[in-house]
Design an enzyme around this catalytic site. Structure first.
Site, PDB file in Angstrom:
ATOM      1  N   CYS A  95       0.833  -1.206   0.000  1.00 18.82           N
ATOM      2  CA  CYS A  95       0.000   0.000   0.000  1.00 18.82           C
ATOM      3  C   CYS A  95       0.864   1.251   0.000  1.00 18.82           C
ATOM      4  O   CYS A  95       1.328   1.700   1.057  1.00 18.82           O
ATOM      5  CB  CYS A  95      -0.897   0.019   1.226  1.00 18.82           C
ATOM      6  SG  CYS A  95      -1.853  -1.476   1.454  1.00 18.82           S
TER       7      CYS A  95
ATOM      8  N   PRO B 264      -4.520   9.099  -3.207  1.00 16.54           N
ATOM      9  CA  PRO B 264      -5.148   9.974  -4.218  1.00 16.54           C
ATOM     10  C   PRO B 264      -4.231  11.126  -4.640  1.00 16.54           C
ATOM     11  O   PRO B 264      -4.239  11.539  -5.791  1.00 16.54           O
ATOM     12  CB  PRO B 264      -6.402  10.482  -3.495  1.00 16.54           C
ATOM     13  CG  PRO B 264      -6.724   9.406  -2.500  1.00 16.54           C
ATOM     14  CD  PRO B 264      -5.415   8.832  -2.064  1.00 16.54           C
TER      15      PRO B 264
ATOM     16  N   GLY C 216       0.767   9.428  -6.397  1.00 14.51           N
ATOM     17  CA  GLY C 216       0.907   8.262  -7.260  1.00 14.51           C
ATOM     18  C   GLY C 216       2.338   8.230  -7.758  1.00 14.51           C
ATOM     19  O   GLY C 216       3.233   7.664  -7.119  1.00 14.51           O
TER      20      GLY C 216
ATOM     21  N   THR D 112      -3.675  -3.439  -5.122  1.00  9.58           N
ATOM     22  CA  THR D 112      -3.910  -4.805  -5.596  1.00  9.58           C
ATOM     23  C   THR D 112      -4.002  -5.736  -4.386  1.00  9.58           C
ATOM     24  O   THR D 112      -3.142  -5.674  -3.500  1.00  9.58           O
ATOM     25  CB  THR D 112      -2.757  -5.257  -6.525  1.00  9.58           C
ATOM     26  OG1 THR D 112      -2.638  -4.313  -7.565  1.00  9.58           O
ATOM     27  CG2 THR D 112      -3.003  -6.641  -7.085  1.00  9.58           C
TER      28      THR D 112
ATOM     29  N   LYS E 225      -6.305 -19.860 -41.427  1.00  2.96           N
ATOM     30  CA  LYS E 225      -7.385 -19.037 -41.931  1.00  2.96           C
ATOM     31  C   LYS E 225      -7.887 -19.446 -43.314  1.00  2.96           C
ATOM     32  O   LYS E 225      -9.072 -19.368 -43.602  1.00  2.96           O
ATOM     33  CB  LYS E 225      -6.905 -17.571 -41.961  1.00  2.96           C
ATOM     34  CG  LYS E 225      -7.971 -16.579 -42.260  1.00  2.96           C
ATOM     35  CD  LYS E 225      -8.976 -16.500 -41.126  1.00  2.96           C
ATOM     36  CE  LYS E 225     -10.154 -15.652 -41.559  1.00  2.96           C
ATOM     37  NZ  LYS E 225     -11.316 -15.853 -40.728  1.00  2.96           N
TER      38      LYS E 225
ATOM     39  N   GLU F 112       2.704  -0.020 -11.156  1.00  4.14           N
ATOM     40  CA  GLU F 112       4.102  -0.213 -10.704  1.00  4.14           C
ATOM     41  C   GLU F 112       5.011   0.910 -11.220  1.00  4.14           C
ATOM     42  O   GLU F 112       6.176   0.706 -11.542  1.00  4.14           O
ATOM     43  CB  GLU F 112       4.593  -1.583 -11.177  1.00  4.14           C
ATOM     44  CG  GLU F 112       5.855  -2.057 -10.502  1.00  4.14           C
ATOM     45  CD  GLU F 112       5.620  -3.016  -9.357  1.00  4.14           C
ATOM     46  OE1 GLU F 112       4.454  -3.199  -8.947  1.00  4.14           O
ATOM     47  OE2 GLU F 112       6.621  -3.541  -8.859  1.00  4.14           O
ATOM     48  N   GLY F 113       4.440   2.113 -11.319  1.00  3.22           N
ATOM     49  CA  GLY F 113       5.170   3.259 -11.887  1.00  3.22           C
ATOM     50  C   GLY F 113       4.857   3.325 -13.362  1.00  3.22           C
ATOM     51  O   GLY F 113       5.124   2.376 -14.113  1.00  3.22           O
ATOM     52  N   THR F 114       4.263   4.447 -13.794  1.00  8.29           N
ATOM     53  CA  THR F 114       3.861   4.545 -15.207  1.00  8.29           C
ATOM     54  C   THR F 114       5.100   4.502 -16.102  1.00  8.29           C
ATOM     55  O   THR F 114       6.222   4.722 -15.641  1.00  8.29           O
ATOM     56  CB  THR F 114       3.118   5.876 -15.477  1.00  8.29           C
ATOM     57  OG1 THR F 114       4.052   6.948 -15.296  1.00  8.29           O
ATOM     58  CG2 THR F 114       1.926   6.070 -14.564  1.00  8.29           C
TER      59      THR F 114
HETATM   60  C1  LIG Z   1      -4.473  -2.131 -11.766  1.00  8.81           C
HETATM   61  C2  LIG Z   1      -3.637  -1.303 -10.867  1.00  8.81           C
HETATM   62  C3  LIG Z   1      -3.069  -1.879  -9.733  1.00  8.81           C
HETATM   63  C4  LIG Z   1      -2.309  -1.109  -8.864  1.00  8.81           C
HETATM   64  N1  LIG Z   1      -1.774  -1.696  -7.736  1.00  8.81           N
HETATM   65  C5  LIG Z   1      -1.124  -0.929  -6.828  1.00  8.81           C
HETATM   66  C6  LIG Z   1      -0.673  -1.498  -5.590  1.00  8.81           C
HETATM   67  O1  LIG Z   1      -0.830  -2.695  -5.339  1.00  8.81           O
HETATM   68  N2  LIG Z   1      -0.075  -0.692  -4.695  1.00  8.81           N
HETATM   69  C7  LIG Z   1       0.115   0.646  -4.914  1.00  8.81           C
HETATM   70  O2  LIG Z   1       0.664   1.314  -4.057  1.00  8.81           O
HETATM   71  N3  LIG Z   1      -0.291   1.215  -6.085  1.00  8.81           N
HETATM   72  C8  LIG Z   1      -0.906   0.463  -7.042  1.00  8.81           C
HETATM   73  N4  LIG Z   1      -1.361   1.026  -8.228  1.00  8.81           N
HETATM   74  C9  LIG Z   1      -1.169   2.444  -8.436  1.00  8.81           C
HETATM   75  C10 LIG Z   1      -0.173   2.759  -9.537  1.00  8.81           C
HETATM   76  O3  LIG Z   1       1.132   2.408  -9.174  1.00  8.81           O
HETATM   77  C11 LIG Z   1      -0.359   4.237  -9.869  1.00  8.81           C
HETATM   78  O4  LIG Z   1      -1.592   4.321 -10.567  1.00  8.81           O
HETATM   79  C12 LIG Z   1       0.737   4.799 -10.722  1.00  8.81           C
HETATM   80  O5  LIG Z   1       1.938   4.857 -10.007  1.00  8.81           O
HETATM   81  C13 LIG Z   1       0.384   6.207 -11.235  1.00  8.81           C
HETATM   82  O6  LIG Z   1      -0.078   7.029 -10.228  1.00  8.81           O
HETATM   83  P1  LIG Z   1      -1.424   7.893 -10.434  1.00  8.81           P
HETATM   84  O7  LIG Z   1      -2.469   6.942 -10.887  1.00  8.81           O
HETATM   85  O8  LIG Z   1      -1.659   8.669  -9.197  1.00  8.81           O
HETATM   86  O9  LIG Z   1      -1.089   8.861 -11.632  1.00  8.81           O
HETATM   87  P2  LIG Z   1      -0.351  10.272 -11.565  1.00  8.81           P
HETATM   88  O10 LIG Z   1       0.900  10.158 -10.771  1.00  8.81           O
HETATM   89  O11 LIG Z   1      -1.332  11.295 -11.142  1.00  8.81           O
HETATM   90  O12 LIG Z   1       0.024  10.483 -13.086  1.00  8.81           O
HETATM   91  C14 LIG Z   1      -0.935  10.864 -14.072  1.00  8.81           C
HETATM   92  C15 LIG Z   1      -0.231  10.912 -15.415  1.00  8.81           C
HETATM   93  O13 LIG Z   1       0.807  11.893 -15.401  1.00  8.81           O
HETATM   94  C16 LIG Z   1       2.066  11.293 -15.718  1.00  8.81           C
HETATM   95  N5  LIG Z   1       3.107  11.890 -14.895  1.00  8.81           N
HETATM   96  C17 LIG Z   1       3.077  12.062 -13.555  1.00  8.81           C
HETATM   97  N6  LIG Z   1       4.205  12.658 -13.147  1.00  8.81           N
HETATM   98  C18 LIG Z   1       4.960  12.840 -14.249  1.00  8.81           C
HETATM   99  C19 LIG Z   1       6.239  13.416 -14.485  1.00  8.81           C
HETATM  100  N7  LIG Z   1       6.944  13.917 -13.496  1.00  8.81           N
HETATM  101  N8  LIG Z   1       6.707  13.440 -15.757  1.00  8.81           N
HETATM  102  C20 LIG Z   1       5.977  12.940 -16.780  1.00  8.81           C
HETATM  103  N9  LIG Z   1       4.755  12.403 -16.617  1.00  8.81           N
HETATM  104  C21 LIG Z   1       4.255  12.350 -15.380  1.00  8.81           C
HETATM  105  C22 LIG Z   1       1.904   9.815 -15.403  1.00  8.81           C
HETATM  106  O14 LIG Z   1       2.786   9.037 -16.186  1.00  8.81           O
HETATM  107  C23 LIG Z   1       0.449   9.582 -15.780  1.00  8.81           C
HETATM  108  O15 LIG Z   1       0.336   9.373 -17.152  1.00  8.81           O
HETATM  109  C24 LIG Z   1      -2.086   0.265  -9.141  1.00  8.81           C
HETATM  110  C25 LIG Z   1      -2.645   0.843 -10.296  1.00  8.81           C
HETATM  111  C26 LIG Z   1      -3.399   0.080 -11.148  1.00  8.81           C
HETATM  112  C27 LIG Z   1      -3.973   0.730 -12.375  1.00  8.81           C
END
Ligand SMILES: Cc1cc2nc3c(=O)[nH]c(=O)nc-3n(C[C@H](O)[C@H](O)[C@H](O)COP(=O)(O)OP(=O)(O)OC[C@H]3O[C@@H](n4cnc5c(N)ncnc54)[C@H](O)[C@@H]3O)c2cc1C
Length: 381
Positions: A122, A126, A129, A156, A266, A363-365
């Site tokens: 965890c 909100p 991220g 997750t 096919k 796991e980090g976008t």
């Molecule tokens: C199916 C699923 C399972 C998950 N499981 C877990 C879990 O088990 N534990 C947990 O802790 N989290 C979990 N997450 C959370 C996930 O790790 C976050 O969604 C992710 O790290 C992105 O955070 P955010 O959604 O707040 O997006 P944000 O951080 O708000 O980002 C929004 C957008 O802006 C981009 N962005 C943000 N900052 C920058 C920057 N500095 N430069 C360029 N682009 C940027 C991002 O790439 C993204 O496209 C899960 C998410 C999903 C979808």
């Protein structure tokens, strides 16, 4: 002593067998209902997939990162959300393995390894991220326990876990140096589950909010020292990102295998399957999957060999983003070749395309992974 390659091969074969016999018959239904697959958790536990990275002394499998990736890849070849269960168990466990005191390890790890316990990780909130250092969940030391208050999202296994590995700030304002990890047991007063997410992909994985309202956590359930949480998280992610890459490789391979069989069987009027358009798409898909696989296992090998002085975090980030971008591209091409069939709801490749999208985000976008790579390059001499 058994050769390390034989051990790895053993894990691959076991995972292939479980994927074929246990996961495949359930994959479409899991995706459709979005319900947590307790039967798969039971089977994985029996085969040791839920204790892969737990040391033997606590009842675990003591597998290396390469074996962890092989198991993930084989399962994801059939169903990516079923592979995520293997990964998240390791992610939740790793901070305890890496930084926990013996007393904490003895409390948590045997329950996961021997009693089918599940764990979650965890971190995300909100308002925190990608910028994980900004976590607002607070842990305040009060006598012999901490009081934890905050709200985690997109967790997750949030709704099914027995243990919660939670990162909070013990020193607000100190950013990374103030982050501390804790293990909280299910049923602890103040810990509750909020919304369960209805997702586009990876639907078989349970994803929820986790609410912490003045949860009393004994000091003995703190993971290592105060302020050590960031280090534990980063070391955990270095180990798990190659596995996410392996999940993407397995998924992409599954889509390519399907499409090759489709094109072979096919009987299109001469021209379509003979056309260079389709053939070149297949060739590009195969090449990119192999390149992604090579990068994933290079990153895994770096972790296993503990190669000092190598930028493991960079290779780990590269493997996650390259492989998941490949998975997105391959599944999109696969749907293109399958035409209307690939657009049909509940088609395996349609599911794979939706799952690939999610892997680019968690796991980090993939944007953040690119930042890790660029920062490492720019810091190097
Ligand atoms: C199916 C699923 C399972 C998950 N499981 C877990 C879990 O088990 N534990 C947990 O802790 N989290 C979990 N997450 C959370 C996930 O790790 C976050 O969604 C992710 O790290 C992105 O955070 P955010 O959604 O707040 O997006 P944000 O951080 O708000 O980002 C929004 C957008 O802006 C981009 N962005 C943000 N900052 C920058 C920057 N500095 N430069 C360029 N682009 C940027 C991002 O790439 C993204 O496209 C899960 C998410 C999903 C979808």
């Amino acid at each position: 002593m058994e050769d390390v390659e034989q051990v790895r091969q053993g894990w691959r074969e076991k995972a292939r067998e479980v994927a074929k016999n246990v996961v495949a018959p359930r994959a479409a239904e899991i995706d459709e209902t979005g319900e947590f697959a307790w039967d798969l958790a039971e089977a994985y536990s029996k085969y040791g997939f839920l204790s892969l990275l737990i040391p033997k002394e606590y009842g675990g499998m003591d597998a290396d990162i390469t074996s962890f990736c092989l198991v993930t890849e084989e399962i994801a070849n059939i169903c990516a959300s079923s592979a995520l269960l293997v990964i998240v168990q390791a992610v939740g466990t790793m901070p305890v393995v890496l930084g926990g005191a013996n007393e904490l390890k003895e409390k948590v790890l045997p329950r996961l390894a021997k009693e089918k316990g599940l764990i979650c990780f965890c971190l995300t909130e909100p308002e925190a991220g990608s910028d994980a250092a900004s976590v607002r969940t607070k842990a305040i030391l009060t006598g012999d326990h901490y009081v934890i208050k905050g709200r985690k999202c997109f967790i997750t296994n949030g709704g099914v876990a027995d243990f919660y590995t939670v990162f909070a700030t013990t020193q607000p304002g100190k950013k990374t140096e103030g982050i501390t990890g804790f293990v909280i047991e299910k049923g602890t007063p103040g810990l509750s589950i909020g919304k369960t997410e209805e997702k586009l992909g990876i639907r078989g994985s349970n994803t929820t909010e986790v609410i912490l309202e003045d949860v009393k956590v004994p000091v003995a359930q703190r993971i290592g020292d105060e302020g050590a949480g960031w280090w534990q998280m980063m070391r955990t992610l270095n180990r798990s990102r190659p596995a996410i890459g392996a999940q993407a490789v397995g998924l992409a391979q599954g889509a390519l295998d399907y499409v090759v069989r489709f094109v072979q069987g096919k009987g299109w009027a001469k021209g379509k399957e003979d056309s260079l358009g389709v053939q070149w798409m297949l060739a590009d898909m195969a090449v990119e999957i192999e390149a992604a696989r090579a990068l994933v296992y290079k990153a895994a090998n770096m972790m296993d060999e503990k190669m000092k002085g190598t930028p493991v975090q960079m290779f780990s980030a590269m493997s996650k983003y390259f492989a998941s971008d490949v998975a997105m591209k391959v599944t999109t091409h696969a749907v293109q070749i399958l035409q209307w069939e690939g657009l049909t709801k509940n088609h395996p490749v349609e599911r794979m395309m939706r799952d690939a999208k999610v892997i680019q985000i968690f796991e980090g976008t993939n944007q953040i992974q690119r930042m890790v790579v660029a920062h490492t390059l720019l810091k190097s001499k």
